[in-house]
Design a protein around this motif. Structure first.
Motif, PDB file in Angstrom:
ATOM      1  N   TYR A   7       0.861  -1.178   0.000  1.00 62.35           N
ATOM      2  CA  TYR A   7       0.000   0.000   0.000  1.00 62.35           C
ATOM      3  C   TYR A   7       0.897   1.227   0.000  1.00 62.35           C
ATOM      4  O   TYR A   7       1.862   1.288   0.723  1.00 62.35           O
ATOM      5  CB  TYR A   7      -0.893   0.036   1.234  1.00 62.35           C
ATOM      6  CG  TYR A   7      -1.738  -1.195   1.397  1.00 62.35           C
ATOM      7  CD1 TYR A   7      -2.735  -1.489   0.475  1.00 62.35           C
ATOM      8  CD2 TYR A   7      -1.546  -2.075   2.441  1.00 62.35           C
ATOM      9  CE1 TYR A   7      -3.516  -2.627   0.603  1.00 62.35           C
ATOM     10  CE2 TYR A   7      -2.326  -3.206   2.576  1.00 62.35           C
ATOM     11  CZ  TYR A   7      -3.301  -3.464   1.661  1.00 62.35           C
ATOM     12  OH  TYR A   7      -4.075  -4.579   1.790  1.00 62.35           O
ATOM     13  N   LEU A  12      -6.034   4.965   0.599  1.00 57.75           N
ATOM     14  CA  LEU A  12      -6.677   4.008  -0.287  1.00 57.75           C
ATOM     15  C   LEU A  12      -8.040   4.546  -0.682  1.00 57.75           C
ATOM     16  O   LEU A  12      -8.755   5.118   0.134  1.00 57.75           O
ATOM     17  CB  LEU A  12      -6.842   2.663   0.412  1.00 57.75           C
ATOM     18  CG  LEU A  12      -5.575   1.866   0.679  1.00 57.75           C
ATOM     19  CD1 LEU A  12      -5.920   0.635   1.512  1.00 57.75           C
ATOM     20  CD2 LEU A  12      -4.903   1.454  -0.590  1.00 57.75           C
ATOM     21  N   TYR A  17     -10.540  -0.218  -0.896  1.00 60.69           N
ATOM     22  CA  TYR A  17     -11.013  -0.858   0.331  1.00 60.69           C
ATOM     23  C   TYR A  17     -12.020  -1.956   0.013  1.00 60.69           C
ATOM     24  O   TYR A  17     -11.978  -3.042   0.579  1.00 60.69           O
ATOM     25  CB  TYR A  17     -11.656   0.161   1.283  1.00 60.69           C
ATOM     26  CG  TYR A  17     -10.648   0.958   2.073  1.00 60.69           C
ATOM     27  CD1 TYR A  17      -9.802   0.349   2.984  1.00 60.69           C
ATOM     28  CD2 TYR A  17     -10.566   2.332   1.916  1.00 60.69           C
ATOM     29  CE1 TYR A  17      -8.889   1.078   3.705  1.00 60.69           C
ATOM     30  CE2 TYR A  17      -9.639   3.074   2.642  1.00 60.69           C
ATOM     31  CZ  TYR A  17      -8.813   2.441   3.538  1.00 60.69           C
ATOM     32  OH  TYR A  17      -7.909   3.156   4.253  1.00 60.69           O
ATOM     33  N   THR A 158       3.122   4.868   6.493  1.00 60.58           N
ATOM     34  CA  THR A 158       1.894   4.121   6.241  1.00 60.58           C
ATOM     35  C   THR A 158       0.807   4.587   7.204  1.00 60.58           C
ATOM     36  O   THR A 158       1.051   4.745   8.403  1.00 60.58           O
ATOM     37  CB  THR A 158       2.133   2.610   6.424  1.00 60.58           C
ATOM     38  OG1 THR A 158       3.219   2.210   5.577  1.00 60.58           O
ATOM     39  CG2 THR A 158       0.898   1.798   6.079  1.00 60.58           C
ATOM     40  N   GLU A 162      -4.299   1.425   7.005  1.00 63.42           N
ATOM     41  CA  GLU A 162      -3.607   0.652   5.975  1.00 63.42           C
ATOM     42  C   GLU A 162      -2.651  -0.353   6.608  1.00 63.42           C
ATOM     43  O   GLU A 162      -2.552  -1.496   6.152  1.00 63.42           O
ATOM     44  CB  GLU A 162      -2.868   1.588   5.024  1.00 63.42           C
ATOM     45  CG  GLU A 162      -3.799   2.441   4.189  1.00 63.42           C
ATOM     46  CD  GLU A 162      -3.080   3.555   3.441  1.00 63.42           C
ATOM     47  OE1 GLU A 162      -1.837   3.556   3.373  1.00 63.42           O
ATOM     48  OE2 GLU A 162      -3.780   4.442   2.924  1.00 63.42           O
ATOM     49  N   TYR A 166      -2.979  -4.337   6.218  1.00 60.16           N
ATOM     50  CA  TYR A 166      -1.873  -5.116   5.691  1.00 60.16           C
ATOM     51  C   TYR A 166      -1.519  -6.251   6.640  1.00 60.16           C
ATOM     52  O   TYR A 166      -1.359  -7.402   6.213  1.00 60.16           O
ATOM     53  CB  TYR A 166      -0.629  -4.263   5.435  1.00 60.16           C
ATOM     54  CG  TYR A 166       0.508  -5.135   4.989  1.00 60.16           C
ATOM     55  CD1 TYR A 166       0.546  -5.636   3.697  1.00 60.16           C
ATOM     56  CD2 TYR A 166       1.489  -5.541   5.877  1.00 60.16           C
ATOM     57  CE1 TYR A 166       1.549  -6.504   3.295  1.00 60.16           C
ATOM     58  CE2 TYR A 166       2.496  -6.401   5.485  1.00 60.16           C
ATOM     59  CZ  TYR A 166       2.521  -6.882   4.199  1.00 60.16           C
ATOM     60  OH  TYR A 166       3.500  -7.748   3.807  1.00 60.16           O
TER      61      TYR A 166
END
Length: 186
Positions: A7, A12, A17, A158, A162, A166
């Protein structure tokens, strides 16, 4: 140690999503089928993912046939109280280490009386305790034995959600791989 750049640091999109949730649903359904075929169950102990693993399992078809439950233990006190994490070790490592993830996994399996368990602890946002780094340790156990423990390192920029997504996706893929390995040795 695994590092990722799956990502990017941009948010996002809603479509991303949605696609991720579809992928997670497909993955937990595949895992669920394997558990049901093998007549086995799973439980989850999580901190950094804050319930996303539990949520993912709850979305599987016939989840109650294999998913026994989970616990979100976000603080040192709760990890010590519910999962028998050593308090001195937890203080020394701010509750984030490979051994703590393993302890969480093994004690979660005992708590829920499951053959399989998954545990994760780490950081999804930049804090001084992690030297502003994002990382997590996860552990997968089967029949009171640790099969896999790994550290995941993320880019420090990040976004929190996210990072949590992940961790969840990566851990579920590792769980599926471990189940597949067990099935090939039978």
């Amino acid at each position: 140690m695994t590092e990722f750049s799956h990502y990017n640091t941009e948010q996002l999109s809603a479509e991303s999503y949605k696609n991720l949730m579809i992928d997670l649903e497909k993955l937990v359904n595949e895992i669920g089928i394997l558990f049901k075929v093998n007549h086995e169950t799973v439980s989850v102990a999580e901190s950094v993912s804050s319930g996303l693993l539990q949520f993912s399992f709850s979305q599987a078809i016939d989840a109650s046939d294999f998913y026994q439950g989970g616990i979100t233990v976000y603080t040192l006190k709760q990890k010590v109280l519910h999962l028998n994490v050593d308090e001195n070790e937890a203080q020394e490592f701010d509750c984030v280490s490979a051994h703590i993830a393993e302890t969480m996994a093994l004690n979660c399996a005992k708590m829920f009386q499951t053959q399989w368990s998954v545990a994760v602890t780490g950081y999804a946002s930049r804090v001084p305790e992690s030297d502003m780094n994002l990382f997590a340790f996860f552990s997968i156990s089967h029949n009171e034995k640790i099969l896999q423990t790994e550290k995941l390192d993320l880019h420090p920029e990040t976004k929190t959600l996210e990072a949590q997504l992940y961790y969840t996706e990566f851990i579920l893929k590792c769980l599926k791989n471990q189940i597949d390995k067990k099935n090939t040795t039978l």
